[in-house]
Design a protein around this motif. Structure first.
Motif, PDB file in Angstrom:
ATOM      1  N   CYS A 141      47.104  46.090  47.706  1.00  0.00           N
ATOM      2  CA  CYS A 141      48.009  45.728  46.576  1.00  0.00           C
ATOM      3  C   CYS A 141      48.971  44.682  46.958  1.00  0.00           C
ATOM      4  CB  CYS A 141      48.740  47.102  45.986  1.00  0.00           C
ATOM      5  SG  CYS A 141      47.756  48.295  45.240  1.00  0.00           S
ATOM      6  N   ASP A 142      49.506  44.888  48.224  1.00  0.00           N
ATOM      7  CA  ASP A 142      50.566  43.656  48.713  1.00  0.00           C
ATOM      8  C   ASP A 142      49.653  42.413  48.862  1.00  0.00           C
ATOM      9  OD1 ASP A 142      52.405  45.598  48.827  1.00  0.00           O
ATOM     10  OD2 ASP A 142      52.014  45.861  51.043  1.00  0.00           O
ATOM     11  N   VAL A 143      48.358  42.491  48.948  1.00  0.00           N
ATOM     12  CA  VAL A 143      47.663  41.028  48.995  1.00  0.00           C
ATOM     13  C   VAL A 143      47.735  40.415  47.610  1.00  0.00           C
ATOM     14  CG1 VAL A 143      45.576  39.939  49.345  1.00  0.00           C
ATOM     15  CG2 VAL A 143      46.239  41.489  51.034  1.00  0.00           C
ATOM     16  N   LEU A 144      47.463  41.195  46.635  1.00  0.00           N
ATOM     17  CA  LEU A 144      47.376  40.697  45.286  1.00  0.00           C
ATOM     18  C   LEU A 144      48.789  40.410  44.781  1.00  0.00           C
ATOM     19  CD1 LEU A 144      44.808  43.077  43.890  1.00  0.00           C
ATOM     20  CD2 LEU A 144      44.449  41.008  44.617  1.00  0.00           C
ATOM     21  N   ARG A 145      49.713  41.237  45.211  1.00  0.00           N
ATOM     22  CA  ARG A 145      51.224  40.795  44.736  1.00  0.00           C
ATOM     23  C   ARG A 145      51.454  39.608  45.244  1.00  0.00           C
ATOM     24  NH1 ARG A 145      54.192  45.105  42.678  1.00  0.00           N
ATOM     25  NH2 ARG A 145      53.420  47.208  43.175  1.00  0.00           N
ATOM     26  N   THR A 146      51.165  39.261  46.359  1.00  0.00           N
ATOM     27  CA  THR A 146      51.464  37.999  47.069  1.00  0.00           C
ATOM     28  C   THR A 146      50.715  36.793  46.427  1.00  0.00           C
ATOM     29  OG1 THR A 146      51.605  38.966  49.137  1.00  0.00           O
ATOM     30  CG2 THR A 146      51.374  36.637  49.231  1.00  0.00           C
ATOM     31  N   ASP A 147      49.678  36.853  45.848  1.00  0.00           N
ATOM     32  CA  ASP A 147      48.790  35.928  45.113  1.00  0.00           C
ATOM     33  C   ASP A 147      48.154  36.486  43.986  1.00  0.00           C
ATOM     34  OD1 ASP A 147      47.440  33.696  44.232  1.00  0.00           O
ATOM     35  OD2 ASP A 147      46.024  33.731  45.978  1.00  0.00           O
ATOM     36  N   PRO A 148      48.733  36.885  43.011  1.00  0.00           N
ATOM     37  CA  PRO A 148      47.971  37.516  41.736  1.00  0.00           C
ATOM     38  C   PRO A 148      46.470  36.584  41.401  1.00  0.00           C
ATOM     39  CG  PRO A 148      50.241  37.332  41.280  1.00  0.00           C
ATOM     40  CD  PRO A 148      50.042  36.298  42.683  1.00  0.00           C
ATOM     41  N   ALA A 149      46.292  35.454  41.626  1.00  0.00           N
ATOM     42  CA  ALA A 149      45.166  34.889  41.524  1.00  0.00           C
ATOM     43  C   ALA A 149      44.145  35.026  42.232  1.00  0.00           C
ATOM     44  CB  ALA A 149      45.635  33.130  41.647  1.00  0.00           C
ATOM     45  N   ASP A 150      44.345  35.856  43.509  1.00  0.00           N
ATOM     46  CA  ASP A 150      43.509  36.075  44.317  1.00  0.00           C
ATOM     47  C   ASP A 150      42.056  36.690  43.590  1.00  0.00           C
ATOM     48  OD1 ASP A 150      41.757  37.209  46.189  1.00  0.00           O
ATOM     49  OD2 ASP A 150      43.405  37.466  47.578  1.00  0.00           O
ATOM     50  N   GLY A 151      40.909  36.083  43.553  1.00  0.00           N
ATOM     51  CA  GLY A 151      40.187  36.586  42.722  1.00  0.00           C
ATOM     52  C   GLY A 151      38.943  37.355  43.506  1.00  0.00           C
ATOM     53  N   ARG A 152      39.055  37.691  44.862  1.00  0.00           N
ATOM     54  CA  ARG A 152      38.286  38.513  45.523  1.00  0.00           C
ATOM     55  C   ARG A 152      37.848  39.857  45.027  1.00  0.00           C
ATOM     56  NH1 ARG A 152      40.461  37.978  51.397  1.00  0.00           N
ATOM     57  NH2 ARG A 152      42.428  38.183  50.292  1.00  0.00           N
ATOM     58  N   THR A 153      36.585  40.250  45.200  1.00  0.00           N
ATOM     59  CA  THR A 153      36.049  41.731  45.162  1.00  0.00           C
ATOM     60  C   THR A 153      36.655  42.624  45.695  1.00  0.00           C
ATOM     61  OG1 THR A 153      34.178  41.566  46.369  1.00  0.00           O
ATOM     62  CG2 THR A 153      33.728  40.387  44.254  1.00  0.00           C
ATOM     63  N   LEU A 154      36.760  43.900  45.259  1.00  0.00           N
ATOM     64  CA  LEU A 154      37.141  45.043  46.103  1.00  0.00           C
ATOM     65  C   LEU A 154      36.593  44.983  47.533  1.00  0.00           C
ATOM     66  CD1 LEU A 154      39.419  47.065  46.153  1.00  0.00           C
ATOM     67  CD2 LEU A 154      37.574  48.643  44.848  1.00  0.00           C
ATOM     68  N   ASP A 155      35.278  44.738  47.559  1.00  0.00           N
ATOM     69  CA  ASP A 155      34.471  44.613  48.709  1.00  0.00           C
ATOM     70  C   ASP A 155      35.219  43.634  49.606  1.00  0.00           C
ATOM     71  OD1 ASP A 155      32.240  45.769  50.333  1.00  0.00           O
ATOM     72  OD2 ASP A 155      31.540  43.733  50.090  1.00  0.00           O
ATOM     73  N   GLU A 156      35.151  42.474  49.161  1.00  0.00           N
ATOM     74  CA  GLU A 156      35.875  41.285  50.051  1.00  0.00           C
ATOM     75  C   GLU A 156      37.357  41.759  50.461  1.00  0.00           C
ATOM     76  OE1 GLU A 156      33.565  37.597  48.144  1.00  0.00           O
ATOM     77  OE2 GLU A 156      35.264  38.338  46.911  1.00  0.00           O
ATOM     78  N   LEU A 157      38.079  42.275  49.792  1.00  0.00           N
ATOM     79  CA  LEU A 157      39.220  42.830  49.983  1.00  0.00           C
ATOM     80  C   LEU A 157      39.073  43.837  51.131  1.00  0.00           C
ATOM     81  CD1 LEU A 157      41.174  42.555  46.392  1.00  0.00           C
ATOM     82  CD2 LEU A 157      41.739  41.168  48.503  1.00  0.00           C
ATOM     83  N   GLY A 158      38.409  44.626  50.930  1.00  0.00           N
ATOM     84  CA  GLY A 158      38.192  45.888  51.883  1.00  0.00           C
ATOM     85  C   GLY A 158      38.117  45.437  53.070  1.00  0.00           C
ATOM     86  N   HIS A 159      37.286  44.307  53.231  1.00  0.00           N
ATOM     87  CA  HIS A 159      37.027  43.682  54.665  1.00  0.00           C
ATOM     88  C   HIS A 159      38.244  43.316  55.431  1.00  0.00           C
ATOM     89  CE1 HIS A 159      32.457  43.845  54.996  1.00  0.00           C
ATOM     90  NE2 HIS A 159      32.652  43.189  53.735  1.00  0.00           N
ATOM     91  N   GLN A 160      39.382  42.853  54.534  1.00  0.00           N
ATOM     92  CA  GLN A 160      40.283  42.362  55.263  1.00  0.00           C
ATOM     93  C   GLN A 160      41.380  43.506  55.577  1.00  0.00           C
ATOM     94  OE1 GLN A 160      42.681  39.472  52.839  1.00  0.00           O
ATOM     95  NE2 GLN A 160      44.586  40.202  53.783  1.00  0.00           N
ATOM     96  N   VAL A 161      41.256  44.554  55.131  1.00  0.00           N
ATOM     97  CA  VAL A 161      42.090  45.759  55.331  1.00  0.00           C
ATOM     98  C   VAL A 161      41.541  46.791  56.034  1.00  0.00           C
ATOM     99  CG1 VAL A 161      43.691  45.309  53.116  1.00  0.00           C
ATOM    100  CG2 VAL A 161      41.562  46.952  53.096  1.00  0.00           C
ATOM    101  N   GLY A 162      40.201  46.570  56.106  1.00  0.00           N
ATOM    102  CA  GLY A 162      39.312  47.565  57.024  1.00  0.00           C
ATOM    103  C   GLY A 162      39.175  48.879  56.463  1.00  0.00           C
ATOM    104  N   ALA A 163      38.554  48.776  55.062  1.00  0.00           N
ATOM    105  CA  ALA A 163      37.972  49.703  54.250  1.00  0.00           C
ATOM    106  C   ALA A 163      36.923  49.536  53.475  1.00  0.00           C
ATOM    107  CB  ALA A 163      39.159  50.410  53.560  1.00  0.00           C
ATOM    108  N   SER A 164      36.181  50.539  53.136  1.00  0.00           N
ATOM    109  CA  SER A 164      34.763  50.004  52.235  1.00  0.00           C
ATOM    110  C   SER A 164      35.378  50.061  50.706  1.00  0.00           C
ATOM    111  CB  SER A 164      33.730  51.294  52.271  1.00  0.00           C
ATOM    112  OG  SER A 164      34.256  52.588  51.648  1.00  0.00           O
ATOM    113  N   SER A 165      34.643  49.479  49.775  1.00  0.00           N
ATOM    114  CA  SER A 165      35.094  49.307  48.564  1.00  0.00           C
ATOM    115  C   SER A 165      35.041  50.677  47.910  1.00  0.00           C
ATOM    116  CB  SER A 165      34.124  48.111  47.620  1.00  0.00           C
ATOM    117  OG  SER A 165      32.687  48.683  47.905  1.00  0.00           O
TER     118      SER A 165
END
Length: 236
Positions: A141-165
């Motif tokens: 959620c902090d990633v998206l708050r920083t950039d609401p236009a971030d269009g990555r999927t939950l799977d892609e965001l999961g790779h960044q934070v170390g969790a599965s989609s």
């Protein structure tokens, strides 16, 4: 009636009574540990008695406050809730708050009773952005708050934070009570309200909040708020 300059705030506090908070101008944000509720000019926020909350002003805020005794809860609500404000309810709120606070007359009592009656009929609006308690979810959620236009999927965001989609999707439902796309749309709408209150154009807001086009943004905004973002900017 109170006025707050753009960016102004009323620090965390509580009331012994319930409170109806309405901004005739600007966009009001109320925050608690459970999240944030946003209200443009055709919405009000019900704040239950005892709720610790802070007010934030986006744009020039004209704040109208109506108290309701704690022993009365005409809406049966135990959490802050955004309510639709029809033209009649708006005039009732404006008329009531224009009267002196020390006025104990029959006219003021009648106006308060009618106001509460109309409030019971006000539809609830899903304009709450819940705050995550899970550290993993908070990172996303902090990633998206920083950039609401971030269009990555939950799977892609999961790779960044170390969790599965799958794990993140489950957390969105169990911790926040909504899906990932629903939360991201709520975030984008709240940011859009702030940007519009600050005078940004519809095209700029659409781009900064991640909509594919201004028309896509306008469509979501109209379905959520009942009018176009251009009309909202004029009304603020």
């Amino acid at each position: 009636m109170e006025r707050l300059a753009p960016g102004g705030e009323i620090e965390a506090h509580r009331h012994d009574d319930h409170q109806i908070v309405y901004a005739a101008r600007g966009v009001l944000a109320i925050s608690t540990t459970a999240g944030t509720w946003m209200a443009p000019g055709n919405r009000a926020i019900w704040v239950p008695a005892g709720t610790i909350h802070a007010h934030y002003a986006h744009g020039e805020l004209e704040l109208h406050l109506v108290g309701v005794p704690a022993h009365r809860n005409p809406l049966g609500l135990t959490d802050p809730t955004v309510l639709a404000v029809a033209p009649l309810l708006r005039e009732l709120i404006m008329g009531y708050t224009a009267m002196p606070d020390d006025d104990r007359g029959a006219e003021r009592a009648r106006l308060h009773a009618v106001l509460l009656d109309r409030l019971r009929a006000a539809p609830h609006q899903p304009l709450h952005l819940p705050a995550p308690s899970s550290p993993l979810l908070r990172s996303v959620c902090d990633v998206l708050r920083t950039d609401p236009a971030d269009g990555r999927t939950l799977d892609e965001l999961g790779h960044q934070v170390g969790a599965s989609s799958r794990t993140l999707s489950r957390l969105f439902r169990s911790d926040l009570g909504m899906t990932f796309p629903q939360w991201r749309t709520q975030l984008r709408l709240q940011v859009a309200l702030v940007l519009l209150a600050d005078g940004a154009s519809v095209t700029t807001v659409a781009r900064q909040c991640g909509w594919s086009s201004p028309s896509a943004f306008i469509d979501v905004f109209r379905r959520t708020f009942g009018h176009t973002p251009g009309a909202h900017a004029l009304g603020s």
